[in-house]
Design an enzyme around this catalytic site. Structure first.
Site, short mmCIF file in Angstrom:
data_model
loop_
_atom_site.label_atom_id
_atom_site.label_comp_id
_atom_site.label_asym_id
_atom_site.label_seq_id
_atom_site.Cartn_x
_atom_site.Cartn_y
_atom_site.Cartn_z
N LYS A 145 1.59 16.05 -10.06
CA LYS A 145 0.73 16.71 -9.12
C LYS A 145 1.09 16.29 -7.88
O LYS A 145 1.26 15.47 -7.09
CB LYS A 145 -0.72 16.16 -9.13
CG LYS A 145 -1.42 16.54 -8.07
CD LYS A 145 -1.73 17.82 -7.58
CE LYS A 145 -2.87 17.90 -6.52
NZ LYS A 145 -2.41 17.98 -5.16
N SER A 208 -5.30 7.34 -1.05
CA SER A 208 -6.52 6.58 -0.43
C SER A 208 -7.47 6.00 -1.70
O SER A 208 -7.45 6.08 -2.72
CB SER A 208 -7.49 7.76 0.26
OG SER A 208 -8.10 8.51 -0.97
N GLY A 211 -9.62 8.67 -3.28
CA GLY A 211 -9.03 9.41 -4.18
C GLY A 211 -8.41 8.53 -5.43
O GLY A 211 -9.06 9.24 -6.61
N GLY A 212 -7.94 7.43 -5.10
CA GLY A 212 -8.00 6.60 -6.37
C GLY A 212 -9.06 6.20 -7.38
O GLY A 212 -9.24 6.47 -8.58
N GLU A 231 -2.97 2.30 -6.67
CA GLU A 231 -2.38 1.65 -5.34
C GLU A 231 -3.33 2.38 -4.38
O GLU A 231 -2.88 3.27 -3.93
CB GLU A 231 -0.98 1.51 -5.57
CG GLU A 231 -0.64 0.23 -4.64
CD GLU A 231 -0.59 0.76 -3.15
OE1 GLU A 231 -1.58 0.88 -2.46
OE2 GLU A 231 0.64 1.29 -2.65
N CYS A 268 1.07 1.06 3.13
CA CYS A 268 0.07 0.49 2.61
C CYS A 268 0.08 -1.04 2.81
O CYS A 268 -0.91 -1.80 2.61
CB CYS A 268 0.17 0.84 1.08
SG CYS A 268 1.54 0.74 0.11
N GLU A 359 -9.78 -0.17 5.95
CA GLU A 359 -8.52 0.17 6.48
C GLU A 359 -8.45 1.27 7.49
O GLU A 359 -9.19 2.23 7.20
CB GLU A 359 -7.64 0.73 5.27
CG GLU A 359 -6.43 0.98 5.26
CD GLU A 359 -5.39 1.48 4.10
OE1 GLU A 359 -6.22 2.30 3.36
OE2 GLU A 359 -4.21 1.45 4.07
P1 NAP Z 1 -5.29 11.01 -0.94
O1 NAP Z 1 -6.43 11.73 -0.14
O2 NAP Z 1 -6.17 10.12 -1.65
O3 NAP Z 1 -4.67 12.06 -1.97
C1 NAP Z 1 -3.68 11.64 -2.68
C2 NAP Z 1 -3.46 12.74 -3.96
O4 NAP Z 1 -4.60 12.36 -4.90
C3 NAP Z 1 -3.55 14.03 -3.64
O5 NAP Z 1 -2.57 14.64 -4.38
C4 NAP Z 1 -4.75 14.46 -3.67
O6 NAP Z 1 -4.85 15.86 -4.20
C5 NAP Z 1 -5.38 13.68 -5.01
N1 NAP Z 1 -6.73 13.40 -5.09
C6 NAP Z 1 -7.26 12.66 -3.79
N2 NAP Z 1 -8.73 12.54 -4.21
C7 NAP Z 1 -8.70 13.39 -5.42
C8 NAP Z 1 -9.84 13.71 -6.04
N3 NAP Z 1 -11.26 13.27 -6.10
N4 NAP Z 1 -9.81 14.25 -7.46
C9 NAP Z 1 -8.52 14.84 -7.68
N5 NAP Z 1 -7.40 14.71 -6.79
C10 NAP Z 1 -7.64 13.79 -5.71
O7 NAP Z 1 -4.41 10.55 -0.12
P2 NAP Z 1 -3.43 11.03 1.23
O8 NAP Z 1 -3.72 12.69 1.23
O9 NAP Z 1 -2.14 10.74 1.18
O10 NAP Z 1 -3.98 10.64 2.47
C11 NAP Z 1 -5.61 10.48 2.84
C12 NAP Z 1 -5.66 9.08 3.04
O11 NAP Z 1 -5.27 8.08 2.14
C13 NAP Z 1 -5.14 8.42 4.45
O12 NAP Z 1 -5.50 8.97 5.61
C14 NAP Z 1 -5.09 7.12 4.14
O13 NAP Z 1 -6.25 6.47 4.77
C15 NAP Z 1 -4.87 6.75 2.71
N6 NAP Z 1 -3.60 6.50 2.38
C16 NAP Z 1 -3.21 5.37 1.91
C17 NAP Z 1 -2.12 5.02 1.13
C18 NAP Z 1 -1.56 3.88 0.51
O14 NAP Z 1 -0.69 3.52 0.64
N7 NAP Z 1 -2.59 3.26 -0.07
C19 NAP Z 1 -0.94 6.00 1.22
C20 NAP Z 1 -1.47 7.33 1.88
C21 NAP Z 1 -2.50 7.52 2.31
P3 NAP Z 1 -5.35 16.99 -3.12
O15 NAP Z 1 -4.33 17.06 -1.84
O16 NAP Z 1 -5.53 18.04 -3.74
O17 NAP Z 1 -6.71 16.45 -2.48
#
Ligand code: NAP
Length: 498
Positions: A145, A208, A211-212, A231, A268, A359
Site C-alpha cells: 500500500k 505513526s 496508524g500502526g 515500527e 524515527c 513524540e
Molecule cells: P501514518 O499516518 O501512520 O500512515 C502510514 C501509512 O499507514 C499510510 O499508508 C496510511 O494510509 C496507513 N494508515 C495509517 N492509519 C491507518 C488506519 N487507521 N487504517 C488503515 N491504514 C492506515 O504515518 P505518516 O503518514 O507517515 O505520518 C503521520 C505521522 O506519523 C507523522 O506526523 C509522524 O508523527 C509519524 N511518523 C512516524 C514515523 C516513524 O518512523 N515511526 C515515520 C513517519 C511518520 P493513508 O495514507 O491512506 O491514511
C-alpha cells in the site's frame, strides 16, 4: 483516489496463488530474483531521484544515499538467505533402536504480506524497501500500500519489481501495488481492508503510533489473527552523565543539535529527549546547544500533513506548565518548514505530565534538568519502550550508574554508548524495533538481514521420504546451506546409508 473492492480482492487472490509458487522456491531462486531487482534499481536514471525530491522535499544527496541503501538491502538480504541462516534447517535422523523418528524442520514463508510505505523513507522503507525485500526473501508475496506522500516514486519502484517478476516468469501475484485512500463506496481505508482480508498472513508497517496500533488491532480482531510488525517511532532518550558533561559539553551539544535536526528531525530515531543533572557541565552544554540550534536553518518538511502535526505537537508540548523555550533557530520558518526548537523543564514536571513523553516528529527536543540521579533513575523507570536509548558518558559514568544502565536495558531495542541514534546501519547486528509502543513486537527488527525472520514460520516433517522433502531438508543439501544435523552445525550432505 479510491479503489474498488473487487480490484483489492483480485490483488489478494493473486498473491495467495503466487504463495503456492514461492513456498516451493529455494533460497537460491529468491536470491537471484533479489539481485536482479537490486541491479534494476541501480540502473534507474535521474527521474527516480527527481520524482522523489518533488514528492518528499528530501534533498538530492539524501535521496542518492537512500537509493544506495535500498539496493544494499536487497543484496545483503539475498546474501543472507543463501547461507541458510533464516531457513533454520534442523535435522534429527531416525534411530529405530532408540524409538526415535526422522524429524526435519525448516522455516517457510508465512504467506501473503501487506507492506505499508513510510512517508519519511520513499525508497528504503517504502515500495521496494526493507519490508518488501525481507518478505520476498522469506518466500512471501507482497502487496504494497504505497504512501500517499510519494505515489509517483512508489509507482517507479513497483514497475521495477513487476518487470523482474515478468522476466523471471514468476506468477504476477508475487508483487502487488495499491495506491489510494478508501475502498470505493465505503468508509474503510484500503490498508484496513487489506489487513482484514482472510488471505493476508502478515503485515509490515512504519509510521505513526495511531496508524500502526489501528492496524495491529484489526489484525488481532480477525477470525484468524495475524502478526503485525509495526515500527511506530519513539523519543529516543539521551541520558548524559557528569564526567562526559564536564569533559566535553560543547562537542556533545553540537552532536546532539546535529542529530536532532538531521533530515528536519524526520527520523524515527530522532533523539527527542535529553536528560541530565544540573551543574556546571550541564550549564556549558545548554549554552553550546543554544548557540548550535540558533544557527540551524528551518527546512521544508515531507508534506503539509507532517508539518501540521509537527506544529500542533510542538505547541502542545511547549505550552505545558513549567516548560520554557531554551533555543530556537534564529531564522523564521515559512509555511511547511520545520523550525529547530529545544524546550526545557525539570524532572518533577516531566514525571507528572504524560504529554511531555509524546513524540514530536520533527526538529524538536525536550531537555530535562534533574536535581539528582535519583530523579534520573525514576525517569528511566517510567519511560515507555523506545527504539534507542543513548548513554552519553565515560566508563567511570557507567560504573557509577550501573543501576540506570540496568534499567534502560529493559526499555530499548538498541542501547548506544555515546554517539547519536540517527543513522541506522543495515547490518546483521542491528536491532530496529523495541518494546511497545516503539514497535508491536520487540522480538524482531525491521532493519538488517534478521528482518527476514518476521515473515517465516517453522514447519516440521516427520518420517517423510527424502524425495518429497523441500530441497533445504533433503539429504543431499544441494543448496550448501548450514544445517544442524543431530545437534551439530554442518554444510555436509547426509549419507543416506548412515
Ligand atoms: P501514518 O499516518 O501512520 O500512515 C502510514 C501509512 O499507514 C499510510 O499508508 C496510511 O494510509 C496507513 N494508515 C495509517 N492509519 C491507518 C488506519 N487507521 N487504517 C488503515 N491504514 C492506515 O504515518 P505518516 O503518514 O507517515 O505520518 C503521520 C505521522 O506519523 C507523522 O506526523 C509522524 O508523527 C509519524 N511518523 C512516524 C514515523 C516513524 O518512523 N515511526 C515515520 C513517519 C511518520 P493513508 O495514507 O491512506 O491514511
Amino acid at each position: 483516489m479510491n479503489q474498488k473492492k473487487e480490484y483489492l480482492d483480485r490483488c489478494v487472490e493473486l498473491a495467495a496463488e503466487a504463495y503456492q509458487f514461492l513456498k516451493n522456491s529455494t533460497v537460491k531462486d529468491r536470491a537471484a530474483f533479489m539481485y536482479a531487482v537490486a541491479d534494476k534499481i541501480e540502473k534507474l536514471g535521474p527521474e527516480l531521484i527527481e520524482t522523489a525530491n518533488q514528492e518528499s522535499a528530501l534533498p538530492f544527496p539524501r535521496l542518492e544515499g537512500e537509493k544506495g541503501r535500498t539496493i544494499g538491502q536487497w543484496r545483503s538480504y539475498a546474501d543472507a538467505i543463501t547461507t541458510g541462516l533464516y531457513t533454520e534447517a534442523r535435522i534429527d535422523l531416525a534411530n529405530p533402536e532408540k524409538g526415535k523418528n526422522d524429524i526435519r524442520k525448516y522455516s517457510i514463508g508465512i504467506g501473503p504480506v501487506v507492506v505499508f510505505g513510510a512517508s519519511n523513507f520513499p525508497f528504503a522503507f517504502s515500495t521496494a524497501g526493507g519490508d518488501t525485500a525481507s518478505a520476498i526473501a522469506a518466500g512471501c508475496p507482497v502487496i504494497v500500500k504505497g504512501h500517499s506522500g510519494h505515489q509517483k516514486t512508489s509507482s517507479i519502484m513497483a514497475a521495477v519489481i513487476l518487470e523482474t517478476v515478468q522476466e523471471f516468469g514468476w506468477p504476477e501475484g508475487v508483487f502487488g501495488h495499491v495506491l489510494g485512500n478508501e475502498v470505493e463506496g465505503t468508509n474503510t481505508k484500503i490498508g484496513a481492508y487489506l489487513v482484514g482480508h482472510e488471505l493476508i498472513k502478515a503485515v509490515g508497517f512504519t509510521g505513526s503510533y495511531w496508524g500502526g496500533k489501528s492496524l495491529f488491532d484489526i489484525a488481532n480482531q480477525r477470525k484468524e489473527p495475524i502478526p503485525v510488525f509495526a515500527e511506530m517511532g519513539s523519543i529516543n532518550p539521551v541520558f548524559a552523565f557528569s564526567h562526559i558533561l564536564e569533559e566535553n559539553p560543547e562537542q556533545l551539544a553540537k552532536d546532539y543539535a546535529a542529530s536532532l535536526t538531521l533530515g528536519v528531525g524526520q527520523f524515527c530515531t530522532n533523539p527527542g529527549l535529553f536528560i541530565a543533572v544540573k551543574g556546571d557541565g550541564l550549564n556549558k552544554f545548554k549554552k553550546a546547544l543554544q548557540e548550535a540550534v540558533i544557527g540551524i536553518s528551518p527546512a521544508k518538511m515531507l508534506n503539509q500533513g507532517i508539518y501540521d502535526h509537527f506544529e500542533k505537537n510542538k505547541s502542545l508540548l511547549s505550552n505545558q506548565p513549567s516548560v520554557e523555550v531554551l533555543s530556537e533557530s534564529n531564522t523564521l520558518a515559512e509555511n511547511g518548514q520545520g523550525r529547530p526548537t529545544v524546550v526545557h523543564t525539570n524532572a518533577k514536571n516531566f514525571l507528572e505530565n504524560e504529554i511531555l513523553s509524546e513524540e514530536v516528529f520533527g526538529p524538536f527536543g525536550l531537555l530535562i534538568e534533574a536535581d539528582t540521579y535519583e530523579e534520573v533513575e525514576k525517569i528511566a523507570k517510567e519511560l515507555n519502550g523506545q527504539l534507542t536509548i543513548t548513554f552519553a558518558g565515560t566508563s567511570a559514568d557507567v560504573k557509577e550508574h550501573l543501576n540506570i544502565f540496568n534499567i534502560i536495558k529493559d526499555k530499548a531495542g538498541r542501547l548506544l554508548f555515546n554517539g547519536m541514534p540517527t543513522g541506522v546501519e543495515v547490518v546483521y547486528a542491528m536491532q530496529h524495533g523495541g518494546p511497545f509502543p516503539s514497535s508491536t513486537d520487540p522480538r524482531f527488527t525491521s532493519v538488517g538481514p534478521d528482518s527476514v525472520k518476521r515473515f517465516v514460520r517453522p514447519l516440521s516433517f516427520q518420517n517423510w521420504p527424502n524425495e518429497f522433502l523441500p530441497e533445504e531438508l533433503k539429504n543431499e543439501n544441494t543448496l550448501g546451506i548450514q544445517r544442524i544435523v543431530n545437534g551439530s552445525s554442518t554444510q555436509n550432505p547426509i549419507n543416506s546409508q548412515s
